[in-house]
Design a protein around this motif. Structure first.
Motif, PDB file in Angstrom:
ATOM      1  N   SER A   1      30.746  11.457  81.134  1.00  0.00           N
ATOM      2  CA  SER A   1      30.039  10.609  82.096  1.00  0.00           C
ATOM      3  C   SER A   1      28.638  11.143  82.381  1.00  0.00           C
ATOM      4  O   SER A   1      27.658  10.377  82.420  1.00  0.00           O
ATOM      5  N   ILE A   2      28.533  12.447  82.547  1.00  0.00           N
ATOM      6  CA  ILE A   2      27.225  13.070  82.819  1.00  0.00           C
ATOM      7  C   ILE A   2      26.288  12.886  81.627  1.00  0.00           C
ATOM      8  O   ILE A   2      25.121  12.502  81.781  1.00  0.00           O
ATOM      9  N   CYS A   3      26.795  13.149  80.441  1.00  0.00           N
ATOM     10  CA  CYS A   3      25.952  13.036  79.240  1.00  0.00           C
ATOM     11  C   CYS A   3      25.516  11.595  78.993  1.00  0.00           C
ATOM     12  O   CYS A   3      24.373  11.339  78.581  1.00  0.00           O
ATOM     13  N   ARG A   4      26.396  10.644  79.235  1.00  0.00           N
ATOM     14  CA  ARG A   4      26.028   9.233  79.061  1.00  0.00           C
ATOM     15  C   ARG A   4      24.943   8.823  80.057  1.00  0.00           C
ATOM     16  O   ARG A   4      24.044   8.044  79.725  1.00  0.00           O
ATOM     17  N   HIS A   5      25.044   9.352  81.254  1.00  0.00           N
ATOM     18  CA  HIS A   5      24.029   9.033  82.270  1.00  0.00           C
ATOM     19  C   HIS A   5      22.636   9.451  81.795  1.00  0.00           C
ATOM     20  O   HIS A   5      21.654   8.744  82.036  1.00  0.00           O
ATOM     21  N   TYR A   6      22.563  10.581  81.117  1.00  0.00           N
ATOM     22  CA  TYR A   6      21.270  11.076  80.633  1.00  0.00           C
ATOM     23  C   TYR A   6      20.988  10.667  79.182  1.00  0.00           C
ATOM     24  O   TYR A   6      19.927  11.001  78.645  1.00  0.00           O
TER      25      TYR A   6
ATOM     26  N   LYS B   1      12.275  17.251  79.062  1.00  0.00           N
ATOM     27  CA  LYS B   1      12.732  18.025  77.899  1.00  0.00           C
ATOM     28  C   LYS B   1      14.256  17.963  77.822  1.00  0.00           C
ATOM     29  O   LYS B   1      14.947  18.988  77.821  1.00  0.00           O
ATOM     30  N   LEU B   2      14.791  16.749  77.762  1.00  0.00           N
ATOM     31  CA  LEU B   2      16.241  16.602  77.641  1.00  0.00           C
ATOM     32  C   LEU B   2      16.705  17.152  76.292  1.00  0.00           C
ATOM     33  O   LEU B   2      15.981  17.068  75.288  1.00  0.00           O
ATOM     34  N   PRO B   3      17.912  17.699  76.227  1.00  0.00           N
ATOM     35  CA  PRO B   3      18.417  18.214  74.951  1.00  0.00           C
ATOM     36  C   PRO B   3      18.718  17.086  73.978  1.00  0.00           C
ATOM     37  O   PRO B   3      19.024  15.966  74.390  1.00  0.00           O
ATOM     38  N   LYS B   4      18.653  17.408  72.699  1.00  0.00           N
ATOM     39  CA  LYS B   4      19.016  16.446  71.664  1.00  0.00           C
ATOM     40  C   LYS B   4      20.528  16.298  71.555  1.00  0.00           C
ATOM     41  O   LYS B   4      21.026  15.297  71.049  1.00  0.00           O
ATOM     42  N   ALA B   5      21.270  17.302  72.037  1.00  0.00           N
ATOM     43  CA  ALA B   5      22.734  17.254  71.967  1.00  0.00           C
ATOM     44  C   ALA B   5      23.303  18.285  72.925  1.00  0.00           C
ATOM     45  O   ALA B   5      22.614  19.227  73.338  1.00  0.00           O
ATOM     46  N   VAL B   6      24.580  18.091  73.265  1.00  0.00           N
ATOM     47  CA  VAL B   6      25.336  19.071  74.034  1.00  0.00           C
ATOM     48  C   VAL B   6      26.572  19.446  73.217  1.00  0.00           C
ATOM     49  O   VAL B   6      27.352  18.575  72.826  1.00  0.00           O
TER      50      VAL B   6
ATOM     51  N   LEU C   1      21.986  14.193  64.234  1.00  0.00           N
ATOM     52  CA  LEU C   1      21.432  13.823  65.535  1.00  0.00           C
ATOM     53  C   LEU C   1      19.933  14.139  65.621  1.00  0.00           C
ATOM     54  O   LEU C   1      19.340  14.134  66.695  1.00  0.00           O
ATOM     55  N   ASN C   2      19.344  14.409  64.448  1.00  0.00           N
ATOM     56  CA  ASN C   2      17.893  14.624  64.323  1.00  0.00           C
ATOM     57  C   ASN C   2      17.392  15.830  65.113  1.00  0.00           C
ATOM     58  O   ASN C   2      16.255  15.838  65.616  1.00  0.00           O
ATOM     59  N   VAL C   3      18.224  16.854  65.222  1.00  0.00           N
ATOM     60  CA  VAL C   3      17.801  18.091  65.875  1.00  0.00           C
ATOM     61  C   VAL C   3      16.899  18.865  64.910  1.00  0.00           C
ATOM     62  O   VAL C   3      17.261  19.079  63.749  1.00  0.00           O
ATOM     63  N   SER C   4      15.748  19.277  65.396  1.00  0.00           N
ATOM     64  CA  SER C   4      14.803  19.993  64.532  1.00  0.00           C
ATOM     65  C   SER C   4      14.004  20.993  65.357  1.00  0.00           C
ATOM     66  O   SER C   4      14.264  21.195  66.547  1.00  0.00           O
ATOM     67  N   LYS C   5      13.039  21.619  64.716  1.00  0.00           N
ATOM     68  CA  LYS C   5      12.242  22.665  65.350  1.00  0.00           C
ATOM     69  C   LYS C   5      11.600  22.156  66.636  1.00  0.00           C
ATOM     70  O   LYS C   5      11.022  21.065  66.671  1.00  0.00           O
ATOM     71  N   GLY C   6      11.731  22.962  67.673  1.00  0.00           N
ATOM     72  CA  GLY C   6      11.140  22.612  68.955  1.00  0.00           C
ATOM     73  C   GLY C   6      12.068  21.872  69.889  1.00  0.00           C
ATOM     74  O   GLY C   6      11.776  21.717  71.077  1.00  0.00           O
ATOM     75  N   ASP C   7      13.205  21.394  69.378  1.00  0.00           N
ATOM     76  CA  ASP C   7      14.173  20.689  70.220  1.00  0.00           C
ATOM     77  C   ASP C   7      15.031  21.684  71.000  1.00  0.00           C
ATOM     78  O   ASP C   7      15.049  22.886  70.708  1.00  0.00           O
TER      79      ASP C   7
ATOM     80  N   VAL D   1      22.526  11.633  76.379  1.00  0.00           N
ATOM     81  CA  VAL D   1      22.565  12.780  75.460  1.00  0.00           C
ATOM     82  C   VAL D   1      23.903  12.791  74.705  1.00  0.00           C
ATOM     83  O   VAL D   1      24.962  12.739  75.329  1.00  0.00           O
ATOM     84  N   PRO D   2      23.880  12.845  73.375  1.00  0.00           N
ATOM     85  CA  PRO D   2      25.121  12.839  72.591  1.00  0.00           C
ATOM     86  C   PRO D   2      25.877  14.160  72.669  1.00  0.00           C
ATOM     87  O   PRO D   2      25.286  15.212  72.909  1.00  0.00           O
ATOM     88  N   ILE D   3      27.196  14.072  72.432  1.00  0.00           N
ATOM     89  CA  ILE D   3      28.087  15.233  72.521  1.00  0.00           C
ATOM     90  C   ILE D   3      28.638  15.589  71.150  1.00  0.00           C
ATOM     91  O   ILE D   3      29.093  14.716  70.395  1.00  0.00           O
ATOM     92  N   ILE D   4      28.610  16.873  70.844  1.00  0.00           N
ATOM     93  CA  ILE D   4      29.355  17.434  69.701  1.00  0.00           C
ATOM     94  C   ILE D   4      30.490  18.244  70.289  1.00  0.00           C
ATOM     95  O   ILE D   4      30.256  19.184  71.056  1.00  0.00           O
ATOM     96  N   GLU D   5      31.723  17.887  69.960  1.00  0.00           N
ATOM     97  CA  GLU D   5      32.878  18.648  70.428  1.00  0.00           C
ATOM     98  C   GLU D   5      33.207  19.749  69.421  1.00  0.00           C
ATOM     99  O   GLU D   5      33.570  19.450  68.281  1.00  0.00           O
ATOM    100  N   ASP D   6      33.094  20.972  69.841  1.00  0.00           N
ATOM    101  CA  ASP D   6      33.545  22.093  69.022  1.00  0.00           C
ATOM    102  C   ASP D   6      35.024  22.302  69.325  1.00  0.00           C
ATOM    103  O   ASP D   6      35.399  22.990  70.273  1.00  0.00           O
ATOM    104  N   ALA D   7      35.858  21.674  68.502  1.00  0.00           N
ATOM    105  CA  ALA D   7      37.307  21.746  68.672  1.00  0.00           C
ATOM    106  C   ALA D   7      37.929  22.700  67.669  1.00  0.00           C
ATOM    107  O   ALA D   7      39.088  22.544  67.275  1.00  0.00           O
ATOM    108  N   ALA D   8      37.158  23.715  67.273  1.00  0.00           N
ATOM    109  CA  ALA D   8      37.627  24.677  66.271  1.00  0.00           C
ATOM    110  C   ALA D   8      38.935  25.338  66.692  1.00  0.00           C
ATOM    111  O   ALA D   8      39.792  25.634  65.846  1.00  0.00           O
TER     112      ALA D   8
END
Length: 390
Positions: free
Chosen positions: A155-160, A133-138, A75-81, A162-169
């Motif tokens: 629904s909230i993330c789509r409105h903004y 400064k929207l997040p690169k991911a949630v 998702l191209n998360v890098s320094k400063g994000d 922002v992509p979602i990573i589900e931690d389903a560990a």
């Protein structure tokens, strides 16, 4: 904490439970000399895992943490994000944000699911939008097997945008509105650590419907080697792939996953029914439309009503050689993340802090006998009676 001497067999929180078929796949790997990383077991485990999750593909890796890290890279998360993350979770959910050089922002839980609060997330995204400064991911964690309120959160993330990573560990085998946990975001992450509902000793899986990005993940997890007859590398890679031996264990474990979910759920029901007479104890209920794998049976205690503190009950159980634990300490309170921004469920109401103060995890092994569960129940009932001389 030093173990108190007792003649009773130790009851662990969530020990591994083998199916009896793992050795077959290990033997085949030895007989065919597929001992090195990768091999037919890895391919088959990935195929079966994506079929179970209902996603188009999956990549087997050596930990759930590695899977989260790869998802962030893709998702191209890098320094400063900035990356938003549930605060009520194990540190492994947020550590990969730091690996990527980004800044975590923590989001509170709601009292219904114990997972990410839609209200807190919406407020956090609104504020981030104002600052450009929207997040690169949630990263949304499904805690103790209970799904978050994904319809609202998606629904909230789509409105903004922002992509979602589900931690389903902790939630493999759980469902929400007919969908498997881990299949509702851009990426889903599973863990096969030794304490999870199924285990490969150590391991994880990244799942997604974006097969192109999964191929990138597969390459990155194998040191990002380019397709040349010699070793050539254009970008940084990682040694994250799962071994063929562990994947064989995973195939056998996946075959009994539904049985393990049924066993966890039965344990929960038995605890709840046996302890219902104790006022001040409230078990975590499923939210509407969800089906939890009940990875761990969890409850909250009102000390003013029960006369018992969570820490005191953990000590009492330990004296009987029984392992129990506090629920996760919120990450926004961890020294590691001091100074990181935090959005509570409502102003001056931090649900995650309240849950940490009152929450308890009970032993929930799928190979736990009724007699062992009775030992746990008896200790809790005895401690309650002692407090009130009943």
């Amino acid at each position: 904490m030093a173990l108190i001497s007792t003649s009773e067999k130790r009851i662990y929180l969530s020990p591994p439970h083998m199916s009896g078929h793992e050795q077959q796949y290990l033997n085949e790997a030895f007989e065919t000399n597929w001992i090195a990383p990768l091999g037919p077991n890895v391919d088959e485990f990935e195929r079966r895992m994506s079929a179970y999750a209902g996603t188009k593909g999956s990549v087997a890796v050596n930990s759930g943490t590695a899977a989260i890290h790869l998802a962030l890279i893709l998702l191209n998360v890098s320094k400063g994000d900035v990356v938003f993350c549930s605060t009520l979770t194990f540190v492994a959910s947020a550590n990969p944000i730091v690996y990527a050089g980004a800044e975590p922002v923590f989001i509170d839980s709601d009292a219904d699911s114990w997972n990410m609060s839609p209200q807190a997330l919406e407020r956090a995204l609104y504020e981030a939008k104002k600052k450009n400064k929207l997040p690169k991911a949630v990263i949304i964690v499904h805690l103790y097997g209970q799904s978050a309120k994904m319809h609202e959160l998606v629904s909230i993330c789509r409105h903004y945008g922002v992509p979602i990573i589900e931690d389903a560990a902790e939630s493999l085998g759980s469902e929400y509105m007919g969908q498997k946990s881990g299949s509702m975001g851009e990426f889903g992450v599973y863990s096969f650590n030794g304490n999870k509902i199924i285990t490969t000793s150590g391991g994880g899986m990244l799942v997604s419907n974006d097969t192109d990005r999964l191929e990138q993940a597969r390459n990155l997890a194998a040191q990002a080697r380019e397709p040349f007859p010699h070793y050539q590398h254009q970008k940084t890679g990682y040694n994250y792939r799962m071994s063929n031996l562990l994947a064989g264990i995973g195939i056998a474990q996946l075959g009994v996953l539904d049985d393990r979910v049924a066993a966890k759920r039965a344990l929960f029901v038995r605890y709840k029914e046996s302890l219902r007479s104790i006022e001040g104890i409230q078990f975590a209920d499923e939210i509407s439309g969800s089906r939890s794998n009940r990875w761990l049976t969890t409850l909250i205690m009102d000390e003013t009503v029960t006369g018992m503190s969570v820490s005191g009950l953990i000590v009492a159980l330990e004296k009987e050689n029984i392992e129990a634990r506090h629920i996760w300490k919120p990450l926004h309170t961890q020294p590691l993340f001091k100074g990181c921004e935090y959005f509570s469920h409502r102003e001056e109401e931090s649900v995650s802090d309240q849950l940490f103060a009152t929450g308890l995890c009970l032993p929930s092994g799928t190979n736990m006998s009724e007699a062992e569960q009775d030992r746990v129940i008896e200790v809790i009932q005895t401690q309650y009676k002692l407090r009130f001389n009943k």
